[in-house]
Design a protein around this motif. Structure first.
Motif, PDB file in Angstrom:
ATOM      1  N   ALA A 133       0.858  -1.347  -0.116  1.00 12.44           N
ATOM      2  CA  ALA A 133       0.092   0.094  -0.103  1.00 12.44           C
ATOM      3  C   ALA A 133       0.956   1.278   0.164  1.00 12.44           C
ATOM      4  N   ALA A 134       1.918   1.099   0.582  1.00 12.81           N
ATOM      5  CA  ALA A 134       2.844   2.593   0.804  1.00 12.81           C
ATOM      6  C   ALA A 134       3.451   2.616  -0.424  1.00 12.81           C
ATOM      7  N   THR A 135       3.964   1.523  -1.106  1.00 17.24           N
ATOM      8  CA  THR A 135       4.605   1.638  -2.447  1.00 17.24           C
ATOM      9  C   THR A 135       3.539   2.076  -3.460  1.00 17.24           C
ATOM     10  N   ALA A 136       2.378   1.722  -3.313  1.00 12.88           N
ATOM     11  CA  ALA A 136       1.125   2.135  -4.348  1.00 12.88           C
ATOM     12  C   ALA A 136       1.160   3.472  -4.104  1.00 12.88           C
ATOM     13  N   ARG A 137       1.066   4.030  -3.165  1.00 15.09           N
ATOM     14  CA  ARG A 137       0.729   5.526  -2.925  1.00 15.09           C
ATOM     15  C   ARG A 137       1.852   6.298  -3.288  1.00 15.09           C
ATOM     16  N   GLU A 138       3.200   5.977  -3.165  1.00 12.68           N
ATOM     17  CA  GLU A 138       4.437   6.480  -3.560  1.00 12.68           C
ATOM     18  C   GLU A 138       4.282   6.625  -5.189  1.00 12.68           C
ATOM     19  N   VAL A 139       3.749   5.699  -5.811  1.00 11.74           N
ATOM     20  CA  VAL A 139       3.503   5.644  -7.204  1.00 11.74           C
ATOM     21  C   VAL A 139       2.501   6.310  -7.897  1.00 11.74           C
ATOM     22  N   GLY A 140       1.498   6.304  -7.076  1.00 10.73           N
ATOM     23  CA  GLY A 140       0.103   6.977  -7.376  1.00 10.73           C
ATOM     24  C   GLY A 140      -0.682   5.981  -8.284  1.00 10.73           C
ATOM     25  N   VAL A 141      -0.692   4.596  -7.851  1.00  6.71           N
ATOM     26  CA  VAL A 141      -1.506   3.560  -8.414  1.00  6.71           C
ATOM     27  C   VAL A 141      -2.441   3.072  -7.230  1.00  6.71           C
ATOM     28  N   GLU A 142      -3.538   2.356  -7.766  1.00 11.79           N
ATOM     29  CA  GLU A 142      -4.304   1.963  -6.761  1.00 11.79           C
ATOM     30  C   GLU A 142      -4.420   0.488  -7.032  1.00 11.79           C
ATOM     31  N   ILE A 143      -4.487  -0.358  -6.049  1.00 10.72           N
ATOM     32  CA  ILE A 143      -4.483  -1.812  -5.963  1.00 10.72           C
ATOM     33  C   ILE A 143      -6.186  -2.073  -5.803  1.00 10.72           C
ATOM     34  N   VAL A 144      -6.676  -2.424  -6.910  1.00  6.87           N
ATOM     35  CA  VAL A 144      -8.273  -2.523  -6.938  1.00  6.87           C
ATOM     36  C   VAL A 144      -8.977  -3.768  -6.715  1.00  6.87           C
ATOM     37  N   THR A 145      -8.367  -4.756  -6.913  1.00  6.33           N
ATOM     38  CA  THR A 145      -8.889  -5.973  -6.951  1.00  6.33           C
ATOM     39  C   THR A 145      -7.974  -7.331  -6.635  1.00  6.33           C
ATOM     40  N   GLY A 146      -8.182  -8.373  -6.308  1.00  8.65           N
ATOM     41  CA  GLY A 146      -7.339  -9.360  -6.119  1.00  8.65           C
ATOM     42  C   GLY A 146      -8.102 -10.701  -5.589  1.00  8.65           C
ATOM     43  N   ASP A 147      -7.277 -11.735  -4.980  1.00  5.52           N
ATOM     44  CA  ASP A 147      -7.705 -13.018  -4.697  1.00  5.52           C
ATOM     45  C   ASP A 147      -6.763 -13.484  -3.505  1.00  5.52           C
ATOM     46  N   THR A 148      -7.131 -14.321  -2.840  1.00  2.41           N
ATOM     47  CA  THR A 148      -6.557 -14.911  -1.539  1.00  2.41           C
ATOM     48  C   THR A 148      -6.796 -16.285  -1.611  1.00  2.41           C
ATOM     49  N   LYS A 149      -5.752 -17.220  -1.613  1.00  4.44           N
ATOM     50  CA  LYS A 149      -5.726 -18.795  -1.535  1.00  4.44           C
ATOM     51  C   LYS A 149      -4.894 -19.336  -0.319  1.00  4.44           C
ATOM     52  N   VAL A 150      -5.413 -20.039   0.542  1.00  2.61           N
ATOM     53  CA  VAL A 150      -4.711 -20.643   1.611  1.00  2.61           C
ATOM     54  C   VAL A 150      -4.153 -21.974   1.133  1.00  2.61           C
ATOM     55  N   VAL A 151      -2.928 -22.701   1.273  1.00  6.19           N
ATOM     56  CA  VAL A 151      -2.659 -23.810   0.814  1.00  6.19           C
ATOM     57  C   VAL A 151      -1.956 -24.518   2.070  1.00  6.19           C
ATOM     58  N   GLN A 152      -2.112 -25.907   1.783  1.00  2.92           N
ATOM     59  CA  GLN A 152      -1.394 -26.433   3.300  1.00  2.92           C
ATOM     60  C   GLN A 152       0.101 -26.188   3.264  1.00  2.92           C
TER      61      GLN A 152
END
Length: 355
Positions: A133-152
């Protein structure tokens, strides 16, 4: 920029256990709480807020930046996750932003997909997300979607990240590895090999006490300055895996030209040079995460160097070579001993899992 109307703000879920379990990947409340706590609350922005299965944008808003869409994706599996000068979160944002920027695009949006190993500490995930998040703010981009998976446990090494980026290329910018012409000048924006050396030092396998830090950095601002000063720039590539040697070979092959570089003017940090000599590595093949190779017409070389050196990430920029009329696809280097050697594509990998 217009996005879909934001629904009434809801309260975020919170995770109270110290470590990730398989239940956090099961699609229920535990998973929702993990995503809310670690990612949604950290990346919080208007495009992400609706939490649909996709982020939505008006095409007219994108079009005001240029006439072509740039789209890239990359996965990050670095070990260790935190290293001098950066971490996997910063690396993921910078790497994807830079892949857009070297094509002349203005980076706008990122997605983030995380594969998390069972048993990982939640606080570690929070640190990674905060860094992104801090790096995205520095650059001026937004992280707008995603996915999370948990594996064993044992199915991955703590956390793997995949980031996809969207940007828009200005109408007056055309860059490509196939555009180099004889007489063009080859530039880099600073010392080479810092990232690869920093990662190897951070692992501790060699019992070396190295002060080298990764050069991980977002380069879109510097590239904007370069293109403004040298609008005829032919090509730009970020020299990540495979280093400068690989990038030069790709450019020489794509343009069907030869490229000659000079070891005496190729910038290397003394610590990296010594590091490579001790371990038998070639610094030309070491990864970088904050360095570009640019090919510019000879009449714009001085302006390009001046623009790079005026930016914090380009203060040690240098001309390292020239595009020639020689054997197509061949890269050669004049050595400090007065001879020449072929700089070929890397066979295998000097240093695994550097990004």
């Amino acid at each position: 920029m217009n996005v879909m109307p934001t629904p009434r703000r809801r309260s975020f879920g919170h995770i109270s256990v110290p470590k990730v379990t398989l239940a956090h990947g099961g699609g229920g409340k535990a998973m929702k709480d993990l995503i809310d706590d670690v990612f949604v609350s950290t990346f919080d922005n208007a495009a992400l807020a609706p939490l649909e299965d996709q982020a939505r944008f008006d095409l007219s808003d994108l079009a005001r930046y240029g006439d072509r869409l740039a789209f890239t994706t990359d996965s990050f599996v670095v070990h260790p996750l935190f290293f001098p000068g950066g971490d996997i979160g910063k690396l993921a944002v910078c790497g994807t932003v830079n892949d857009l920027a070297v094509g002349g695009a203005q980076p706008l949006y990122l997605s983030c997909a995380a594969i998390v190993e069972e048993g990982v500490e939640v606080d570690l995930l929070r640190r990674v997300a905060a860094s992104m998040a801090a790096t995205a703010r520095e650059v001026g981009v937004e992280i707008v979607t995603g996915d999370t998976k948990v594996v064993q446990r044992g199915a991955c090494d703590k956390i793997f990240l995949t980031t996809t980026g969207i940007g828009v290329i200005r109408t007056d910018v055309t860059l490509g590895a196939d555009r180099a012409r004889p007489g063009d000048v080859v530039l880099v924006n600073g010392v080479l090999g810092d990232h690869g050396a920093a990662i190897l030092g951070a692992r501790g396998d060699m019992a070396l006490d190295s002060p080298i830090e990764s050069d991980c950095a977002p380069l879109n601002g510097m590239i904007d300055a370069l293109l403004a000063a040298a609008p005829g720039t032919r090509a730009i590539r970020d020299a990540t895996r495979g280093g400068v040697a690989t990038v030069l070979n790709e450019m020489a092959q794509a343009s069907q030209v030869s490229i000659a570089i000079d070891e005496r003017v190729t910038p290397l940090r003394p610590e990296v040079r010594a590091f490579c000599e001790i371990l038998g590595l070639d610094p030309l093949y070491l990864a970088n995460e904050g360095k570009i190779v640019a090919i510019v017409p000879p009449d714009e070389a001085d302006a390009a160097i001046q623009a790079l050196r005026s930016h914090p990430f380009g203060q040690e920029a240098a001309v390292i070579g020239e595009v020639k009329n020689g054997e197509p696809g061949r890269v050669v280097m004049s050595t400090v001993f007065g001879g020449t050697r072929i700089v070929d594509m890397l066979v295998g990998d000097q240093l695994p899992r550097i990004c």
